[in-house]
Motif scaffolding. Structure first.
Motif, PDB file in Angstrom:
ATOM      1  N   GLN A 104      44.973  44.437 -13.737  1.00 50.74           N
ATOM      2  CA  GLN A 104      44.567  45.638 -14.644  1.00 50.74           C
ATOM      3  C   GLN A 104      45.808  46.142 -15.637  1.00 50.74           C
ATOM      4  OE1 GLN A 104      41.373  46.334 -15.206  1.00 50.74           O
ATOM      5  NE2 GLN A 104      42.380  47.985 -16.775  1.00 50.74           N
ATOM      6  N   GLN A 105      46.899  46.181 -14.885  1.00 51.79           N
ATOM      7  CA  GLN A 105      48.209  46.377 -15.733  1.00 51.79           C
ATOM      8  C   GLN A 105      48.320  45.523 -16.717  1.00 51.79           C
ATOM      9  OE1 GLN A 105      49.828  49.418 -15.607  1.00 51.79           O
ATOM     10  NE2 GLN A 105      50.479  48.705 -17.630  1.00 51.79           N
ATOM     11  N   ASP A 106      48.364  44.128 -16.631  1.00 49.35           N
ATOM     12  CA  ASP A 106      48.345  43.087 -17.443  1.00 49.35           C
ATOM     13  C   ASP A 106      47.663  43.400 -18.603  1.00 49.35           C
ATOM     14  OD1 ASP A 106      50.491  41.967 -16.091  1.00 49.35           O
ATOM     15  OD2 ASP A 106      49.458  40.538 -15.098  1.00 49.35           O
ATOM     16  N   ILE A 107      46.285  43.641 -18.355  1.00 50.46           N
ATOM     17  CA  ILE A 107      45.358  43.620 -19.299  1.00 50.46           C
ATOM     18  C   ILE A 107      45.646  44.706 -20.107  1.00 50.46           C
ATOM     19  CG2 ILE A 107      43.119  44.365 -19.773  1.00 50.46           C
ATOM     20  CD1 ILE A 107      42.187  42.592 -17.492  1.00 50.46           C
ATOM     21  N   GLU A 108      46.018  45.995 -19.744  1.00 51.86           N
ATOM     22  CA  GLU A 108      46.449  47.114 -20.632  1.00 51.86           C
ATOM     23  C   GLU A 108      47.629  46.985 -21.457  1.00 51.86           C
ATOM     24  OE1 GLU A 108      44.663  50.041 -20.855  1.00 51.86           O
ATOM     25  OE2 GLU A 108      43.018  48.804 -19.682  1.00 51.86           O
ATOM     26  N   ASP A 109      48.598  46.006 -20.807  1.00 47.10           N
ATOM     27  CA  ASP A 109      49.886  45.835 -21.598  1.00 47.10           C
ATOM     28  C   ASP A 109      49.358  45.031 -22.778  1.00 47.10           C
ATOM     29  OD1 ASP A 109      51.473  47.216 -19.810  1.00 47.10           O
ATOM     30  OD2 ASP A 109      52.209  45.333 -18.993  1.00 47.10           O
ATOM     31  N   ASP A 110      48.508  43.937 -22.538  1.00 45.68           N
ATOM     32  CA  ASP A 110      47.940  43.061 -23.616  1.00 45.68           C
ATOM     33  C   ASP A 110      47.212  44.116 -24.819  1.00 45.68           C
ATOM     34  OD1 ASP A 110      49.197  40.964 -22.378  1.00 45.68           O
ATOM     35  OD2 ASP A 110      47.261  40.128 -21.720  1.00 45.68           O
ATOM     36  N   LYS A 111      46.234  44.996 -24.044  1.00 47.21           N
ATOM     37  CA  LYS A 111      45.635  45.800 -25.245  1.00 47.21           C
ATOM     38  C   LYS A 111      46.755  46.528 -25.971  1.00 47.21           C
ATOM     39  CE  LYS A 111      42.167  49.371 -25.325  1.00 47.21           C
ATOM     40  NZ  LYS A 111      41.066  50.103 -24.496  1.00 47.21           N
ATOM     41  N   MET A 112      47.909  47.172 -25.473  1.00 49.37           N
ATOM     42  CA  MET A 112      48.556  48.089 -26.090  1.00 49.37           C
ATOM     43  C   MET A 112      49.339  47.153 -27.282  1.00 49.37           C
ATOM     44  SD  MET A 112      52.050  50.176 -24.865  1.00 49.37           S
ATOM     45  CE  MET A 112      52.773  48.715 -24.432  1.00 49.37           C
ATOM     46  N   ILE A 113      49.918  45.858 -26.748  1.00 51.72           N
ATOM     47  CA  ILE A 113      50.590  45.092 -27.646  1.00 51.72           C
ATOM     48  C   ILE A 113      49.735  44.624 -28.829  1.00 51.72           C
ATOM     49  CG2 ILE A 113      51.835  42.663 -27.970  1.00 51.72           C
ATOM     50  CD1 ILE A 113      52.902  43.345 -24.904  1.00 51.72           C
ATOM     51  N   ALA A 114      48.711  44.321 -28.477  1.00 51.86           N
ATOM     52  CA  ALA A 114      47.432  43.814 -29.404  1.00 51.86           C
ATOM     53  C   ALA A 114      47.060  44.797 -30.450  1.00 51.86           C
ATOM     54  CB  ALA A 114      46.288  43.372 -28.789  1.00 51.86           C
TER      55      ALA A 114
ATOM     56  N   VAL B  54      46.534  25.715 -35.684  1.00 54.53           N
ATOM     57  CA  VAL B  54      47.413  25.997 -34.453  1.00 54.53           C
ATOM     58  C   VAL B  54      46.508  25.894 -33.192  1.00 54.53           C
ATOM     59  CG1 VAL B  54      48.188  28.028 -33.109  1.00 54.53           C
ATOM     60  CG2 VAL B  54      48.651  27.755 -35.633  1.00 54.53           C
ATOM     61  N   LYS B  55      46.860  24.978 -32.567  1.00 55.00           N
ATOM     62  CA  LYS B  55      45.946  24.358 -31.283  1.00 55.00           C
ATOM     63  C   LYS B  55      46.241  25.273 -30.047  1.00 55.00           C
ATOM     64  CE  LYS B  55      46.201  19.634 -32.804  1.00 55.00           C
ATOM     65  NZ  LYS B  55      44.933  19.512 -33.364  1.00 55.00           N
ATOM     66  N   VAL B  56      45.219  25.637 -29.352  1.00 56.39           N
ATOM     67  CA  VAL B  56      45.113  26.432 -28.365  1.00 56.39           C
ATOM     68  C   VAL B  56      44.692  25.866 -27.191  1.00 56.39           C
ATOM     69  CG1 VAL B  56      44.618  28.738 -30.022  1.00 56.39           C
ATOM     70  CG2 VAL B  56      42.837  27.371 -28.759  1.00 56.39           C
TER      71      VAL B  56
ATOM     72  N   GLN C 200      37.930  29.925 -27.540  1.00 58.28           N
ATOM     73  CA  GLN C 200      37.369  30.935 -28.576  1.00 58.28           C
ATOM     74  C   GLN C 200      38.264  32.092 -28.758  1.00 58.28           C
ATOM     75  OE1 GLN C 200      33.502  33.586 -29.068  1.00 58.28           O
ATOM     76  NE2 GLN C 200      32.844  31.349 -29.304  1.00 58.28           N
ATOM     77  N   PHE C 201      38.254  32.861 -27.706  1.00 56.06           N
ATOM     78  CA  PHE C 201      38.902  33.794 -27.491  1.00 56.06           C
ATOM     79  C   PHE C 201      40.625  33.665 -27.793  1.00 56.06           C
ATOM     80  CE2 PHE C 201      35.369  33.928 -24.768  1.00 56.06           C
ATOM     81  CZ  PHE C 201      34.464  34.974 -25.310  1.00 56.06           C
ATOM     82  N   ARG C 202      41.117  32.771 -27.519  1.00 54.81           N
ATOM     83  CA  ARG C 202      42.475  32.585 -27.782  1.00 54.81           C
ATOM     84  C   ARG C 202      42.590  32.207 -29.299  1.00 54.81           C
ATOM     85  NH1 ARG C 202      45.957  31.169 -23.916  1.00 54.81           N
ATOM     86  NH2 ARG C 202      45.079  30.820 -21.659  1.00 54.81           N
ATOM     87  N   ALA C 203      41.931  31.502 -29.909  1.00 55.31           N
ATOM     88  CA  ALA C 203      41.775  31.309 -31.331  1.00 55.31           C
ATOM     89  C   ALA C 203      41.563  32.593 -32.176  1.00 55.31           C
ATOM     90  CB  ALA C 203      40.717  30.313 -31.859  1.00 55.31           C
ATOM     91  N   VAL C 204      40.545  33.523 -31.801  1.00 54.54           N
ATOM     92  CA  VAL C 204      40.527  34.940 -32.607  1.00 54.54           C
ATOM     93  C   VAL C 204      41.659  35.587 -32.176  1.00 54.54           C
ATOM     94  CG1 VAL C 204      39.183  37.066 -32.213  1.00 54.54           C
ATOM     95  CG2 VAL C 204      38.060  34.727 -32.349  1.00 54.54           C
TER      96      VAL C 204
ATOM     97  N   HIS D  53      44.191  36.681 -25.384  1.00 55.11           N
ATOM     98  CA  HIS D  53      42.714  36.253 -25.172  1.00 55.11           C
ATOM     99  C   HIS D  53      41.955  37.235 -24.071  1.00 55.11           C
ATOM    100  CE1 HIS D  53      43.268  34.087 -21.432  1.00 55.11           C
ATOM    101  NE2 HIS D  53      44.478  33.877 -21.608  1.00 55.11           N
ATOM    102  N   ARG D  54      42.644  37.663 -23.159  1.00 53.58           N
ATOM    103  CA  ARG D  54      41.841  38.527 -22.153  1.00 53.58           C
ATOM    104  C   ARG D  54      41.545  39.823 -22.829  1.00 53.58           C
ATOM    105  NH1 ARG D  54      46.206  38.847 -17.294  1.00 53.58           N
ATOM    106  NH2 ARG D  54      47.406  39.337 -19.201  1.00 53.58           N
ATOM    107  N   HIS D  55      42.147  40.477 -23.690  1.00 53.83           N
ATOM    108  CA  HIS D  55      41.968  41.769 -24.220  1.00 53.83           C
ATOM    109  C   HIS D  55      40.606  41.381 -25.298  1.00 53.83           C
ATOM    110  CE1 HIS D  55      42.327  45.148 -27.019  1.00 53.83           C
ATOM    111  NE2 HIS D  55      42.494  44.185 -27.959  1.00 53.83           N
ATOM    112  N   ILE D  56      40.673  40.211 -25.997  1.00 53.96           N
ATOM    113  CA  ILE D  56      39.736  39.868 -27.057  1.00 53.96           C
ATOM    114  C   ILE D  56      38.332  39.857 -25.937  1.00 53.96           C
ATOM    115  CG2 ILE D  56      38.741  38.123 -28.543  1.00 53.96           C
ATOM    116  CD1 ILE D  56      41.035  39.653 -29.861  1.00 53.96           C
ATOM    117  N   ARG D  57      38.263  38.955 -25.058  1.00 44.64           N
ATOM    118  CA  ARG D  57      37.199  38.902 -24.186  1.00 44.64           C
ATOM    119  C   ARG D  57      36.697  40.316 -23.802  1.00 44.64           C
ATOM    120  NH1 ARG D  57      34.922  34.387 -21.563  1.00 44.64           N
ATOM    121  NH2 ARG D  57      36.584  33.076 -21.683  1.00 44.64           N
ATOM    122  N   LYS D  58      37.562  41.078 -23.200  1.00 45.43           N
ATOM    123  CA  LYS D  58      37.151  42.242 -22.733  1.00 45.43           C
ATOM    124  C   LYS D  58      36.452  43.254 -23.895  1.00 45.43           C
ATOM    125  CE  LYS D  58      38.976  46.520 -20.331  1.00 45.43           C
ATOM    126  NZ  LYS D  58      40.219  47.058 -19.743  1.00 45.43           N
ATOM    127  N   GLU D  59      36.990  42.978 -24.871  1.00 43.72           N
ATOM    128  CA  GLU D  59      36.422  44.048 -26.057  1.00 43.72           C
ATOM    129  C   GLU D  59      34.944  43.333 -26.604  1.00 43.72           C
ATOM    130  OE1 GLU D  59      37.639  46.936 -27.589  1.00 43.72           O
ATOM    131  OE2 GLU D  59      38.685  46.688 -25.587  1.00 43.72           O
TER     132      GLU D  59
END
Length: 227
Positions: free
Chosen positions: A21-31, A90-92, A99-103, A114-120
């Motif tokens: 969960q902390q990883d996801i929150e970190d990704d969200k903040m950076i994103a 840019v190949k993902v 799809q989420f990595r490309a977005v 991509h985890r943040h994108i998928r969650k949103e």
């Protein structure tokens, strides 16, 4: 002994869950920071294909995967189109999250969020069920719960949800024989940005750039990048 063992297992499982969960929150903040940094796009890719007429987009779930022969022909067709229009992929990773990595790469110049994108996107699907359930030929709750799992392939319904969530016009250069260019626009707000993806139809998504702006030597961003 079993009681102690179970207690230890529970603590380990709980610790792993908190860490994830902390990883996801970190990704969200950076994103969020990166989104602000890259919000203004120069439209270079759009200028390359400005003469193409997009077809109307109809959201749909994934229905079939082409056989190897058709997939190979589709890939050749997509490669030719990229060359014709001077575009760079840019190949993902093809791990089910492409799809989420490309977005993510288009929004934040890194596919790693991509985890943040998928969650949103899943939150958008849950919060605005009436916008999407008509395109989903299964129990809707089952659909968005399945889509929340890492590795579950995104489809044209999740692309529409992403366009709506991020106020983005998502442009696909595809490998379809009769459909070179598809636009997915937000349903109830004007787009604030354009996201460009290549779509090896029903197989893989990548992130697109003008060849002159190709990020050839991009290094992956680390979580300590902001600090």
């Amino acid at each position: 002994m079993m009681i102690n063992g179970n207690a230890h297992f529970g603590e380990s499982s709980s610790s792993s869950s908190v860490s994830s969960q902390q990883d996801i929150e970190d990704d969200k903040m950076i994103a969020m920071v990166l989104s602000e940094e890259y919000a203004k796009l120069d439209g270079a890719v759009g200028q390359r294909v400005s003469h193409l007429a997009p077809i109307p987009h109809v959201p749909r779930i994934n229905s079939f995967i082409p056989d190897s022969n058709n997939a190979s022909l589709d890939h050749q067709r997509l490669t030719q189109r990229l060359n014709v229009y001077g575009l760079y992929e840019v190949k993902v990773s093809g791990d089910g999250n492409c799809q989420f990595r490309a977005v993510s790469d288009q929004l934040y110049r890194s596919p790693e969020y991509h985890r943040h994108i998928r969650k949103e996107v899943v939150k958008q699907l849950k919060d605005y069920q009436s916008l999407y359930e008509g395109y989903v030929p299964m129990k809707y709750k089952r659909y968005y719960k399945k889509m929340a799992k890492s590795g579950e392939w995104g489809d044209h319904v999740t692309l529409q949800a992403a366009a709506d969530k991020f106020a983005a016009k998502i442009c696909l250069l595809t490998s379809f024989r009769d459909t070179c260019f598809i636009e997915i626009v937000p349903q109830y707000q004007p787009p604030k940005r354009e996201l460009w993806l290549s779509f090896w139809s029903e197989v893989h998504y990548n992130s697109l750039y003008d060849l002159r702006d190709a990020p050839l030597h991009r290094k992956p961003r680390k979580k300590h990048w902001l600090f």
